[in-house]
Design an enzyme around this catalytic site. Structure first.
Site, short mmCIF file in Angstrom:
data_model
loop_
_atom_site.label_atom_id
_atom_site.label_comp_id
_atom_site.label_asym_id
_atom_site.label_seq_id
_atom_site.Cartn_x
_atom_site.Cartn_y
_atom_site.Cartn_z
N HIS A 7 -8.82 2.47 -8.29
CA HIS A 7 -8.17 3.68 -7.80
C HIS A 7 -7.07 4.14 -8.76
O HIS A 7 -6.37 3.32 -9.35
CB HIS A 7 -7.57 3.45 -6.41
CG HIS A 7 -8.58 3.51 -5.31
ND1 HIS A 7 -9.51 2.53 -5.09
CD2 HIS A 7 -8.82 4.47 -4.37
CE1 HIS A 7 -10.26 2.86 -4.06
NE2 HIS A 7 -9.88 4.03 -3.61
N ALA A 46 -4.58 6.90 2.26
CA ALA A 46 -5.46 8.02 2.61
C ALA A 46 -4.62 9.29 2.62
O ALA A 46 -3.95 9.60 3.61
CB ALA A 46 -6.12 7.77 3.96
N VAL A 47 -4.67 10.00 1.52
CA VAL A 47 -3.80 11.16 1.34
C VAL A 47 -4.04 12.21 2.42
O VAL A 47 -3.11 12.89 2.87
CB VAL A 47 -4.01 11.76 -0.07
CG1 VAL A 47 -3.19 13.03 -0.24
CG2 VAL A 47 -3.64 10.74 -1.13
#
Length: 475
Positions: A375, A430-431
């Site tokens: 990520h 988790a934007v």
């Protein structure tokens, strides 16, 4: 990876939480559909070439098949259905102006010309109930296919028209497929798995299924636990109707099936409960009482079937191509998920999420760490260089991370460095569940975690990111 992974054919999902609006005619809150099974003269009997007498669905307690003998009492009970019960029900339904669907055993229809004429004169649908009223569970596939063909042929010979609906009842595991393969049926009813019709793909054929019922059914006068009085039958039907009517008012209309038999509900004491129920639903203006063929035609016109690619039926390459990017740069997660026992329950984004997460959760810690490391930093150098995956780019933009001030960017870079130095993998969140402010707050809070706690939290966030990515996909 196995070449032929396990696949589970049963469908436990159906419509799930989002059943379609059937759009019943007239805005009906519920469709109440009455089926009258006409089996009299088609049951097991040595006169019909069978090895033994009938033992199913009669008022004889503990009935057993008599091999090689006629069972006079059993025969006479079935005869009551044809001689008296049918006509009592005919008067009831024609008097109430409610059309019914007949499940007609072909050999029984052939032995009852007056009843067939009355059915047709009333405008009732005569669907097929098979060639004979016998068990099919042990019938070889070729034999059952031939019996279906003969049932259709004899039905047309007797009634002047082939049947467009089918219900075997005492069916085999092959019945629905074989009937669908016959190709001439608008619907098949050998299932009890839903409150609405649905489409079943059988090879290249799209078969409409209209589920039936064994509980709102007078057969329970002849089984245990069951009904003893007509009032009990009325109470059950009324309770079922009231629940479905309320659902149709508050959320999505449904279908209520009611199964009847001439030799059972045709008895006066039992019929009283049915008569009372018909009088009850007559008080409602927004109730539709169609034949099953009417439901089939309405559903086909209102909800025609559209085939879609199903994850459980995809090749490995197609599955990985579609879902390999859900876990950042870690297509092996999709490869392992494809090898699990997939089925209809996994042909939705929630189902795919389940198997992807299972594959991820069963991986080694080193493999999970590799996913975390894959990520990008939030608002980091890759983002500035526009080298993020399309999914990450969209996600970071959703929280405004693509439009930071110089001061905000410096803050994120400092926190990213501090976090990565402490835990060995990037800060993952988790934007889509957050804003810039809540992300910064989470940064500070999670920097206080132990390495084990934060590893667990980061993995949970990876799964949550996958949840959002799949939810955005077209299934």
């Amino acid at each position: 990876m196995p070449k032929n992974p396990p696949r589970y054919v049963r469908n436990m999902s159906g419509y799930g939480a989002n059943a379609p609006d059937p759009q019943w005619p007239g805005g009906a809150k519920v469709a109440v559909q009455f089926v009258l099974n006409y089996e009299e003269g088609g049951e097991n009997c040595i006169l019909h070439g069978d090895e033994a007498s009938e033992a199913f669905l009669s008022d004889i307690a503990g009935a057993a098949m008599w091999k090689g003998q006629r069972h006079w009492n059993m025969e006479s009970i079935y005869e009551y259905g044809a001689r008296a019960g049918f006509w009592r029900l005919h008067r009831l339904f024609t008097g109430a102006d409610i059309p019914v669907t007949i499940y007609g055993v072909a050999t029984a229809l052939a032995r009852s010309p007056e009843q067939v004429a009355a059915m047709q004169d009333a405008g009732w649908e005569i669907a097929s109930h098979g060639l004979k009223w016998v068990e099919h569970k042990d019938m070889p596939e070729d034999e059952e296919r031939a019996a279906i063909a003969e049932a259709v042929r004899l039905h047309e010979e007797v009634t002047g028209e082939r049947p467009y609906g089918w219900y075997t009842g005492r069916c085999s595991a092959n019945t629905v497929r074989l009937v669908a393969e016959e190709g001439g049926f608008d619907y098949v009813s050998d299932t009890y798995d839903d409150d609405l019709p649905y489409w079943l793909e059988v090879g290249d054929h799209d078969q409409l299924i209209i589920p039936y019922t064994l509980e709102a059914n007078d057969m329970r006068f002849a089984t245990a636990p069951g009904y003893i009085t007509g009032e009990q039958f009325f109470t059950y039907l009324k309770d079922a109707f009231d629940v479905l009517y309320a659902e149709g008012t508050e959320s999505t209309p449904k279908m209520m099936n009611i199964g009847l038999h001439c030799r059972l509900i045709g008895r006066p004491g039992k019929l009283a409960g049915l008569k009372k129920f018909i009088e009850y639903i007559k008080r409602f203006d927004d109730v539709w009482t169609p034949r099953r063929i009417d439901i089939a035609k309405h559903w086909a016109a209102t909800h025609p079937h559209q085939r879609k690619e199903k994850p459980s039926e995809m090749s490995k390459d197609a599955f990985v191509e579609k879902f390999g990017g859900i876990f950042e740069h870690s297509s092996w997660v999709a490869e392992r998920a494809w090898a699990l026992e997939l089925g209809p329950a996994h042909d939705s984004w929630i189902g795919v999420h389940s198997v992807l997460c299972r594959a991820f959760r069963s991986a080694s810690e080193a493999e999970k760490s590799a996913v975390l490391i894959a990520h990008p930093d939030l608002a980091g150098k890759l983002a500035q260089a526009k080298r993020l995956t399309a999914e990450s780019t969209s996600e970071q933009a959703s929280a405004g991370l693509d439009a930071l001030t110089d001061e905000e960017r410096a803050t994120f870079e400092a926190l990213n460095t501090q976090y990565t130095e402490k835990f060995g993998f990037p800060f993952i969140i988790a934007v889509k569940d957050n804003t810039k402010e809540t992300i910064l707050a989470a940064f500070h809070a999670r920097l206080e975690h132990s390495r084990d706690d934060e590893f667990k939290t980061a993995c949970q966030q990876v799964e949550r990111i996958a949840w959002h990515r799949l939810q955005d996909m077209d299934f």
